[in-house]
Design a protein around this motif. Structure first.
Motif, PDB file in Angstrom:
ATOM      1  N   SER A 265      17.599 -23.836 -65.237  1.00 24.18           N
ATOM      2  CA  SER A 265      17.837 -25.279 -65.242  1.00 24.18           C
ATOM      3  C   SER A 265      18.633 -25.761 -66.451  1.00 24.18           C
ATOM      4  CB  SER A 265      16.507 -26.036 -65.155  1.00 24.18           C
ATOM      5  OG  SER A 265      15.735 -25.811 -66.314  1.00 24.18           O
ATOM      6  N   THR A 266      18.867 -24.897 -67.444  1.00 24.91           N
ATOM      7  CA  THR A 266      19.559 -25.361 -68.646  1.00 24.91           C
ATOM      8  C   THR A 266      20.881 -24.655 -68.940  1.00 24.91           C
ATOM      9  OG1 THR A 266      18.272 -23.846 -70.038  1.00 24.91           O
ATOM     10  CG2 THR A 266      17.429 -26.106 -69.789  1.00 24.91           C
ATOM     11  N   VAL A 267      21.052 -23.429 -68.444  1.00 29.20           N
ATOM     12  CA  VAL A 267      22.281 -22.695 -68.773  1.00 29.20           C
ATOM     13  C   VAL A 267      22.869 -22.015 -67.545  1.00 29.20           C
ATOM     14  CG1 VAL A 267      21.617 -22.283 -71.182  1.00 29.20           C
ATOM     15  CG2 VAL A 267      21.065 -20.571 -69.445  1.00 29.20           C
TER      16      VAL A 267
ATOM     17  N   ILE B 222      27.107 -17.589 -71.920  1.00 33.08           N
ATOM     18  CA  ILE B 222      25.999 -18.488 -71.601  1.00 33.08           C
ATOM     19  C   ILE B 222      26.435 -19.888 -71.996  1.00 33.08           C
ATOM     20  CG2 ILE B 222      23.589 -19.058 -72.049  1.00 33.08           C
ATOM     21  CD1 ILE B 222      23.133 -16.070 -72.643  1.00 33.08           C
ATOM     22  N   THR B 223      26.490 -20.770 -71.006  1.00 35.08           N
ATOM     23  CA  THR B 223      26.999 -22.115 -71.199  1.00 35.08           C
ATOM     24  C   THR B 223      25.938 -23.128 -70.824  1.00 35.08           C
ATOM     25  OG1 THR B 223      29.129 -21.262 -70.458  1.00 35.08           O
ATOM     26  CG2 THR B 223      28.925 -23.638 -70.612  1.00 35.08           C
ATOM     27  N   SER B 224      25.755 -24.131 -71.662  1.00 34.49           N
ATOM     28  CA  SER B 224      24.805 -25.199 -71.352  1.00 34.49           C
ATOM     29  C   SER B 224      25.305 -25.996 -70.158  1.00 34.49           C
ATOM     30  CB  SER B 224      24.647 -26.119 -72.563  1.00 34.49           C
ATOM     31  OG  SER B 224      23.817 -27.201 -72.225  1.00 34.49           O
ATOM     32  N   ILE B 225      24.395 -26.277 -69.221  1.00 35.84           N
ATOM     33  CA  ILE B 225      24.780 -27.067 -68.044  1.00 35.84           C
ATOM     34  C   ILE B 225      24.013 -28.375 -67.960  1.00 35.84           C
ATOM     35  CG2 ILE B 225      25.522 -25.127 -66.642  1.00 35.84           C
ATOM     36  CD1 ILE B 225      22.769 -25.229 -65.254  1.00 35.84           C
ATOM     37  N   ASN B 226      23.036 -28.540 -68.854  1.00 35.70           N
ATOM     38  CA  ASN B 226      22.201 -29.714 -68.762  1.00 35.70           C
ATOM     39  C   ASN B 226      21.804 -30.127 -70.171  1.00 35.70           C
ATOM     40  OD1 ASN B 226      20.108 -31.572 -68.403  1.00 35.70           O
ATOM     41  ND2 ASN B 226      19.429 -30.598 -66.511  1.00 35.70           N
ATOM     42  N   LEU B 227      22.623 -30.965 -70.801  1.00 32.48           N
ATOM     43  CA  LEU B 227      22.389 -31.343 -72.195  1.00 32.48           C
ATOM     44  C   LEU B 227      21.060 -32.056 -72.383  1.00 32.48           C
ATOM     45  CD1 LEU B 227      25.968 -32.416 -73.278  1.00 32.48           C
ATOM     46  CD2 LEU B 227      24.744 -30.318 -73.835  1.00 32.48           C
ATOM     47  N   GLN B 228      20.663 -32.880 -71.431  1.00 33.76           N
ATOM     48  CA  GLN B 228      19.389 -33.590 -71.531  1.00 33.76           C
ATOM     49  C   GLN B 228      18.240 -32.587 -71.615  1.00 33.76           C
ATOM     50  OE1 GLN B 228      18.678 -36.559 -68.510  1.00 33.76           O
ATOM     51  NE2 GLN B 228      16.481 -36.525 -68.842  1.00 33.76           N
TER      52      GLN B 228
END
Length: 192
Positions: free
Chosen positions: A141-143, A177-183
């Motif tokens: 859910s985050t990366v 590994i890339t962030s997809i959900n900054l919140q």
């Protein structure tokens, strides 16, 4: 997830449909059968402990028509997870855990052979199952995990190779590994 980007995309779509921008919690677990099937298949596909420890029957027993004698050592192997036709056993297939209606087919992972069986079954198996689920759903859910690209922009191939020994793990490989959900990332850093 590098080897199966379609699984990663579908898992993220399911998480977003159920949780939006929030990180899933244990209350969401029943609503995310695809995530459950994902980590069950990871656990089955490449077991961390490929060798079994010896067990001894305390009395003669018959199991599914087979006589198990009291006394001799009985060994189980992680390769038991590779049952079935060889061509299908090594494939990463979530459908083996899901019905046509996308519901889970079987019991929780805590009943998996990897936790042992009989009197010496792992007492922490339920905790391990929940911890594994939390790790998988937090990561998904985050990366976004993708193949690494050098400056030329061509994907660096990932060849699945594993160490040998009592505990098996992947050999080092390049990835991005890339962030997809900054919140969600900000939320995780506040609770860490």
């Amino acid at each position: 997830m590098i080897l199966h980007p379609d699984v990663q995309s579908r898992a993220l779509a399911d998480i977003n449909a159920v949780c939006g921008d929030n990180i899933p919690s244990f209350e969401h677990k029943p609503l995310l059968p695809y995530i459950e099937a994902t980590y069950r298949e990871v656990f089955r596909w490449q077991p961390i402990g490929p060798l079994g420890l010896p067990h001894v029957a305390s009395q003669d027993d018959v199991y599914e028509g087979y006589l198990i004698l009291k006394g001799p050592h009985i060994y189980t192997k992680g390769s038991i997870s590779r049952r079935g036709p060889l061509s299908q056993a090594s494939q990463f297939t979530l459908e083996r855990h899901l019905t046509a209606e996308r519901k889970l087919k079987d019991e929780p992972l805590a009943g998996h052979f990897g936790f042992g069986f009989g009197r010496r079954i792992c007492p922490g198996r339920h905790f391990a199952e929940l911890t594994l689920w939390a790790a998988v759903v937090s990561i998904l859910s985050t990366v976004r995990i993708t193949k690494a690209k050098p400056s030329e922009g061509i994907d660096i191939p990932v060849i699945p190779e594993y160490t040998a020994g009592l505990a098996v793990q992947p050999k080092p490989f390049a990835c991005a590994i890339t962030s997809i959900n900054l919140q969600s990332v900000e939320h995780m850093s506040r609770i860490a």
